[in-house]
Design a protein around this motif. Structure first.
Motif, PDB file in Angstrom:
ATOM      1  N   UNK A   1      30.854  48.529  64.099  1.00  0.00           N
ATOM      2  CA  UNK A   1      32.129  48.809  64.752  1.00  0.00           C
ATOM      3  C   UNK A   1      32.474  50.280  64.576  1.00  0.00           C
ATOM      4  N   UNK A   2      33.043  50.658  63.416  1.00  0.00           N
ATOM      5  CA  UNK A   2      33.332  52.056  63.155  1.00  0.00           C
ATOM      6  C   UNK A   2      32.676  52.426  61.853  1.00  0.00           C
ATOM      7  N   UNK A   3      32.467  53.722  61.653  1.00  0.00           N
ATOM      8  CA  UNK A   3      31.766  54.172  60.469  1.00  0.00           C
ATOM      9  C   UNK A   3      32.628  54.154  59.230  1.00  0.00           C
ATOM     10  N   UNK A   4      32.022  54.511  58.088  1.00  0.00           N
ATOM     11  CA  UNK A   4      32.725  54.585  56.820  1.00  0.00           C
ATOM     12  C   UNK A   4      32.746  56.034  56.393  1.00  0.00           C
ATOM     13  N   UNK A 105      39.563  44.256  57.392  1.00  0.00           N
ATOM     14  CA  UNK A 105      38.546  45.025  58.114  1.00  0.00           C
ATOM     15  C   UNK A 105      37.148  44.469  57.841  1.00  0.00           C
ATOM     16  N   UNK A 106      36.878  44.163  56.578  1.00  0.00           N
ATOM     17  CA  UNK A 106      35.567  43.632  56.226  1.00  0.00           C
ATOM     18  C   UNK A 106      35.315  42.301  56.931  1.00  0.00           C
ATOM     19  N   UNK A 107      36.350  41.489  57.047  1.00  0.00           N
ATOM     20  CA  UNK A 107      36.195  40.194  57.688  1.00  0.00           C
ATOM     21  C   UNK A 107      35.961  40.352  59.190  1.00  0.00           C
ATOM     22  N   UNK A 108      36.625  41.307  59.808  1.00  0.00           N
ATOM     23  CA  UNK A 108      36.381  41.599  61.226  1.00  0.00           C
ATOM     24  C   UNK A 108      34.944  42.067  61.418  1.00  0.00           C
ATOM     25  N   UNK A 109      34.500  42.981  60.560  1.00  0.00           N
ATOM     26  CA  UNK A 109      33.117  43.471  60.649  1.00  0.00           C
ATOM     27  C   UNK A 109      32.123  42.314  60.525  1.00  0.00           C
ATOM     28  N   UNK A 110      32.348  41.458  59.528  1.00  0.00           N
ATOM     29  CA  UNK A 110      31.437  40.338  59.306  1.00  0.00           C
ATOM     30  C   UNK A 110      31.447  39.361  60.482  1.00  0.00           C
ATOM     31  N   UNK A 111      32.623  39.160  61.068  1.00  0.00           N
ATOM     32  CA  UNK A 111      32.720  38.256  62.216  1.00  0.00           C
ATOM     33  C   UNK A 111      31.910  38.785  63.391  1.00  0.00           C
ATOM     34  N   UNK A 112      31.964  40.094  63.609  1.00  0.00           N
ATOM     35  CA  UNK A 112      31.207  40.690  64.713  1.00  0.00           C
ATOM     36  C   UNK A 112      29.711  40.601  64.459  1.00  0.00           C
ATOM     37  N   UNK A 113      29.319  40.778  63.208  1.00  0.00           N
ATOM     38  CA  UNK A 113      27.906  40.614  62.860  1.00  0.00           C
ATOM     39  C   UNK A 113      27.474  39.170  63.133  1.00  0.00           C
ATOM     40  N   UNK A 114      28.324  38.220  62.738  1.00  0.00           N
ATOM     41  CA  UNK A 114      28.005  36.818  62.969  1.00  0.00           C
ATOM     42  C   UNK A 114      27.908  36.469  64.440  1.00  0.00           C
ATOM     43  N   UNK A 154      35.514  57.629  61.866  1.00  0.00           N
ATOM     44  CA  UNK A 154      35.444  57.018  60.532  1.00  0.00           C
ATOM     45  C   UNK A 154      36.562  55.991  60.389  1.00  0.00           C
ATOM     46  N   UNK A 155      36.312  54.948  59.621  1.00  0.00           N
ATOM     47  CA  UNK A 155      37.173  53.764  59.692  1.00  0.00           C
ATOM     48  C   UNK A 155      38.641  54.033  59.386  1.00  0.00           C
ATOM     49  N   UNK A 156      38.949  54.847  58.391  1.00  0.00           N
ATOM     50  CA  UNK A 156      40.357  55.069  58.059  1.00  0.00           C
ATOM     51  C   UNK A 156      41.058  55.887  59.139  1.00  0.00           C
ATOM     52  N   UNK A 157      40.352  56.864  59.714  1.00  0.00           N
ATOM     53  CA  UNK A 157      40.913  57.606  60.841  1.00  0.00           C
ATOM     54  C   UNK A 157      41.110  56.675  62.033  1.00  0.00           C
TER      55      UNK A 157
END
Length: 213
Positions: A1-4, A105-114, A154-157
């Motif tokens: 999704x977005x970078x770190x 955010x982590x859960x959204x990222x994981x959902x997209x991976x899934x 980057x994710x926070x931005x």
């Protein structure tokens, strides 16, 4: 999704609970989702306050990235349920609000991976912005390329821009949602503006004036 960007949740949330899967009745609103969970008197008071204050923002953010209202409902339910189950972990954090936002955010990222697909952010944000964003945001608009560039921040931005420009939350509200200071949000937006200006080949001074309108 977005970078770190080095200050993101990759390290800070290694012990964060992961997403769970369950079926809930369709047709809920984000307010009802938070209200239903908050009605559980066994939940910690601080978690209930978090759900009441920021449940809708969590849902809107998840909806932008998942592109599906029901999926966003389920995901936010899972986030709050897992936070409740691991509240002792939350209490050990230096900044509980920032940690909880990182879990979302982590859960959204994981959902997209899934789901094996990219975020729906670019097209969803374009629709939201064109339906009623501030004129200052429209002044920075350069076709759908702007929203793709926001997705690459980057994710926070990314979060600071999404909450204040795309979802149109006031700076103070965005700061509370992210669990950071107002100055932190301003700083993230300033850095984001520079990146967006470079990515879209815009003059940074023009972009800065547009933001201040």
């Amino acid at each position: 999704m977005v970078g770190i960007d080095g200050g993101g949740r990759a390290d800070a949330h290694d012990d964060a609970p992961g997403p769970r899967t369950h079926q809930d009745p369709p047709g809920r609103t984000p307010e009802a989702t938070a209200a239903n969970l908050a009605a559980d008197t066994t939940l910690p008071n601080d978690l209930v306050a978090l759900m009441v204050m920021h449940g809708e923002a969590y849902w809107k953010y998840a909806h932008l990235h998942l592109g599906d209202a029901d999926a966003a409902d389920d995901l936010v339910d899972d986030v709050f349920a897992d936070l409740a189950a691991h509240w002792d972990v939350v209490l050990r954090q230096e900044n509980a609000g920032e940690y909880c936002w990182g879990v979302l955010r982590a859960t959204v990222d994981d959902a997209l991976v899934g789901l094996a697909r990219p975020s729906a952010f670019t097209s969803a944000a374009f629709t939201v912005a064109m339906n009623g964003a501030r004129e200052a945001f429209r002044a920075l608009e350069s076709g759908i390329g702007l929203f793709a560039a926001i997705g690459d921040l980057p994710e926070r931005q990314h979060d600071a821009v999404v909450l204040t420009y795309v979802l149109d939350y006031p700076i103070v509200t965005a700061a509370r949602i992210m669990g950071i200071t107002k100055g932190g949000v301003y700083s993230l937006r300033r850095d984001a503006r520079r990146r967006l200006a470079a990515a879209l080949d815009l003059d940074e001074q023009t972009a800065e004036k547009a933001e201040e309108q």
